[in-house]
Enzyme design. Structure first.
Site, PDB file in Angstrom:
ATOM      1  N   GLY A  78       0.786  -1.222   0.000  1.00  0.00           N
ATOM      2  CA  GLY A  78       0.000   0.000   0.000  1.00  0.00           C
ATOM      3  C   GLY A  78       0.817   1.271   0.000  1.00  0.00           C
ATOM      4  O   GLY A  78       0.482   2.241  -0.688  1.00  0.00           O
ATOM      5  N   THR A  79       1.895   1.290   0.765  1.00  0.00           N
ATOM      6  CA  THR A  79       2.704   2.508   0.839  1.00  0.00           C
ATOM      7  C   THR A  79       3.319   2.846  -0.511  1.00  0.00           C
ATOM      8  O   THR A  79       3.295   3.999  -0.954  1.00  0.00           O
ATOM      9  CB  THR A  79       3.802   2.364   1.907  1.00  0.00           C
ATOM     10  OG1 THR A  79       3.185   2.298   3.203  1.00  0.00           O
ATOM     11  CG2 THR A  79       4.757   3.540   1.886  1.00  0.00           C
ATOM     12  N   ASN A 162      -9.019   3.712   7.993  1.00  0.00           N
ATOM     13  CA  ASN A 162      -8.367   2.627   8.714  1.00  0.00           C
ATOM     14  C   ASN A 162      -8.541   2.770  10.212  1.00  0.00           C
ATOM     15  O   ASN A 162      -8.371   1.806  10.959  1.00  0.00           O
ATOM     16  CB  ASN A 162      -6.871   2.587   8.381  1.00  0.00           C
ATOM     17  CG  ASN A 162      -6.183   3.902   8.672  1.00  0.00           C
ATOM     18  OD1 ASN A 162      -6.503   4.921   8.062  1.00  0.00           O
ATOM     19  ND2 ASN A 162      -5.237   3.901   9.585  1.00  0.00           N
ATOM     20  N   GLN A 190      -8.132  -0.602   3.234  1.00  0.00           N
ATOM     21  CA  GLN A 190      -8.936  -1.257   4.261  1.00  0.00           C
ATOM     22  C   GLN A 190     -10.260  -1.788   3.738  1.00  0.00           C
ATOM     23  O   GLN A 190     -10.938  -2.538   4.429  1.00  0.00           O
ATOM     24  CB  GLN A 190      -9.200  -0.287   5.428  1.00  0.00           C
ATOM     25  CG  GLN A 190      -7.973   0.054   6.246  1.00  0.00           C
ATOM     26  CD  GLN A 190      -7.391  -1.147   6.974  1.00  0.00           C
ATOM     27  OE1 GLN A 190      -8.022  -2.202   7.093  1.00  0.00           O
ATOM     28  NE2 GLN A 190      -6.168  -0.998   7.475  1.00  0.00           N
ATOM     29  N   HIS A 212      -2.044  -7.989   2.351  1.00  0.00           N
ATOM     30  CA  HIS A 212      -1.968  -8.452   3.748  1.00  0.00           C
ATOM     31  C   HIS A 212      -3.090  -7.905   4.619  1.00  0.00           C
ATOM     32  O   HIS A 212      -3.241  -8.316   5.767  1.00  0.00           O
ATOM     33  CB  HIS A 212      -0.601  -8.122   4.356  1.00  0.00           C
ATOM     34  CG  HIS A 212      -0.397  -6.687   4.708  1.00  0.00           C
ATOM     35  ND1 HIS A 212      -0.508  -6.212   5.996  1.00  0.00           N
ATOM     36  CD2 HIS A 212      -0.069  -5.624   3.951  1.00  0.00           C
ATOM     37  CE1 HIS A 212      -0.255  -4.919   6.018  1.00  0.00           C
ATOM     38  NE2 HIS A 212       0.011  -4.537   4.787  1.00  0.00           N
ATOM     39  N   THR A 248      11.654  -7.027 -11.070  1.00  0.00           N
ATOM     40  CA  THR A 248      11.163  -8.388 -11.288  1.00  0.00           C
ATOM     41  C   THR A 248       9.883  -8.634 -10.505  1.00  0.00           C
ATOM     42  O   THR A 248       9.839  -8.460  -9.284  1.00  0.00           O
ATOM     43  CB  THR A 248      12.227  -9.416 -10.868  1.00  0.00           C
ATOM     44  OG1 THR A 248      13.414  -9.182 -11.622  1.00  0.00           O
ATOM     45  CG2 THR A 248      11.737 -10.826 -11.098  1.00  0.00           C
ATOM     46  N   CYS A 336       1.354   2.358  11.115  1.00  0.00           N
ATOM     47  CA  CYS A 336       2.493   3.143  10.620  1.00  0.00           C
ATOM     48  C   CYS A 336       2.801   4.324  11.516  1.00  0.00           C
ATOM     49  O   CYS A 336       3.841   4.956  11.379  1.00  0.00           O
ATOM     50  CB  CYS A 336       2.225   3.637   9.194  1.00  0.00           C
ATOM     51  SG  CYS A 336       2.207   2.288   7.994  1.00  0.00           S
TER      52      CYS A 336
END
Length: 392
Positions: A78-79, A162, A190, A212, A248, A336
Site C-alpha cells: 500500500g505505501t 483505517n 482497508q 496483507h 522483477t 504506521c
C-alpha cells in the site's frame, strides 16, 4: 497458564490464511523462472503472473479487454502504491505545469498519503490543501468543489478509514473531480477484501490495495489505473509493467493475493454478515460494561470489521499496553504511526472532545475471529478498564 492471545488488530495486518500459504508454496516450487526471461521457465512464470493479474482485476471491476482496458500494476504494498499514485499523477499533469500547482487530500488519509503530499508540497512549491470531515468521520462533499481549481494536479481521498472504519462517498467525490478535470486517487487498502469494491463503478482514476489486509501475503499490493490516465514512474531501470513500476515481478506473491481475494469473494456475504454481527455484539458488551464508552463513527456507514471505541476516563496508550499484557492485541491508531504519542489526526479533524480522542482504541476483526474470542476479549477489556480505574 497465560491467557490465550486474542488478535484484534487485523487493520494493521490480517494473518495469512493456510490456503494462501499453500498456494504460494506450490507456486514458489513450480515457477522457477524470471517472468521477464524468454525461456520456457520464464514463460511459465509469466503466464501464471498474468493469469493472477487478470483474475484480481476481474474481481475488482477493472476493465480488462478492448482498446480502453484499465491497468493493474503490482507493487510491494500500500505505501508504494500510494506514493506512486500521488507522485506519478502529480508529475504527469498538465504540460506545461501551472505556475501554482495544487494538491488536495482528505483529513483522514493514512501517513503513506499525508507524508508524500507534504513532501511534494515542500519540494515542488505546490499548495497542499485538506478536505475536512464532519463529526461522524465523513468527508465534507460540499467543500470539495470550492477546493478544486484548474491548478489541482491530483486529489486523494480514502475509500474507508483505517481508524474509524467509516466508508466515504467516493463515487460522488469522483463525479465532482471529473467535472473539474482533476484525477482522483483512492486508498482502498482497508476496503478491498472487506466490502465489495468495483473500480469502474467508483469512477476513480487510480486505486490502491494491498494483500496483507485481507489475509494475503505481506509484500505485494496493486495500483489500478483507469484507461488513459497518465502516470510518471518513481523507479527506473527496467521495462516491466510498461516501465511504470520496473523490477522483477513475483508470481508467487501475485498468486497469494489472487487466492486471498478469491477466498473473500467466495465467502463475501457470510464474512460481512458475521463480522458485522460480531462487531455489534462486541460494542454492545463494552457499552453495557463501561457506560461512558463511545463508538466513534458509529452513526455513519462503516466497514464490518472495524470498531473504534473511546473508553472515556482512561488513557489510550496505557490501555493498549495493559490489554497486550492481558492477551488482547489492538491499537491506538494506524500501525504506521503506532510509535507516536501524538493524538490521531483523524479524530482531531472530526472535532471530537479531548476526552474521546485521548481514550480511543481501535479493535479490528478478521475472517478467523470467533464469537468465543469476542466474548472473552470483551471480558478482558472490561477487567483491564476496571483495574486501571482502581489504580487511578
Amino acid at each position: 497458564m497465560p491467557a490465550a492471545p486474542i488478535y484484534l488488530d487485523h487493520n494493521a495486518t490480517a494473518p495469512i490464511l493456510p490456503e494462501v500459504a499453500d498456494a504460494m508454496r506450490e507456486a514458489s516450487l513450480r515457477y522457477r523462472g524470471n517472468p521477464a526471461s524468454q525461456h520456457d521457465a520464464g514463460r511459465q512464470a509469466r503466464r501464471a503472473l498474468e493469469q493472477a493479474r487478470l483474475r484480481i482485476a476481474e474481481m475488482l471491476g477493472v476493465r480488462t479487454t478492448g482498446m480502453d482496458a484499465d491497468q493493474l500494476i503490482f507493487t510491494s504494498g500500500g505505501t508504494e502504491s500510494n506514493n506512486l499514485a500521488l507522485h506519478g499523477l502529480q508529475r504527469a499533469g498538465a504540460s506545461p505545469p501551472p505556475a501554482d500547482p495544487h494538491l488536495l487530500i482528505s483529513a483522514i488519509e493514512h501517513p503513506s498519503i499525508a507524508r508524500p503530499a507534504e513532501h511534494l508540497a515542500a519540494t515542488s512549491a505546490a499548495t497542499l490543501q485538506t478536505l475536512g470531515i464532519d463529526a461522524h468521520g465523513l468527508i465534507r462533499l460540499d467543500e470539495l468543489t470550492p477546493l478544486l481549481t484548474p491548478a489541482t494536479r491530483v486529489a486523494s481521498i480514502m475509500l474507508a478509514s483505517n481508524e474509524t472504519g467509516v466508508i466515504q462517498p467516493i463515487a460522488a467525490a469522483a463525479e465532482i473531480c471529473r467535472r473539474h478535470g482533476t484525477p482522483l486517487h483512492t486508498d482502498a487498502t482497508q476496503a478491498v477484501g472487506k466490502i465489495p469494491v468495483d473500480f469502474q463503478a467508483l469512477g476513480v482514476d487510480a486505486l490502491t490495495a494491498t494483500a496483507h489486509k485481507f489475509h494475503g501475503p505481506l509484500g505485494v499490493g496493486i495500483l489500478l489505473l483507469r484507461h488513459g490516465v497518465k502516470l510518471e514512474p518513481a523507479l527506473f531501470g527496467g521495462f516491466q509493467q510498461a516501465a511504470l513500476r520496473p523490477g522483477t515481478e513475483s508470481a508467487p506473491l501475485a498468486i497469494g493475493m489472487q487466492t486471498a481475494l478469491e477466498l473473500w469473494q467466495r465467502e463475501a456475504t457470510d464474512r460481512r454478515a458475521r463480522m458485522t454481527a460480531l462487531r455489534d455484539q462486541f460494542e454492545q458488551t463494552l457499552l453495557a460494561g463501561w457506560p461512558a464508552a463511545v463508538v466513534i463513527g458509529g452513526q455513519a456507514p462503516r466497514l464490518p470489521h472495524t470498531s473504534n471505541i473511546a473508553l472515556v476516563g482512561l488513557n489510550r496508550q496505557a490501555l493498549v499496553m495493559a490489554l497486550d499484557l492481558a492477551g488482547v492485541a489492538c491499537s491506538s491508531g494506524s500501525a504506521c504511526a503506532s510509535g507516536s504519542s501524538e493524538p490521531s489526526p483523524t479524530l482531531l479533524a472530526m472535532g471530537l472532545p479531548e476526552a474521546l480522542v485521548s481514550s480511543s482504541v481501535r479493535f479490528s476483526l478478521g475472517a478467523t475471529t470467533t464469537p468465543a474470542e469476542i466474548d472473552e476479549a470483551a471480558r478482558r477489556i472490561l477487567n483491564v478498564c476496571n483495574n486501571l480505574r482502581r489504580a487511578g
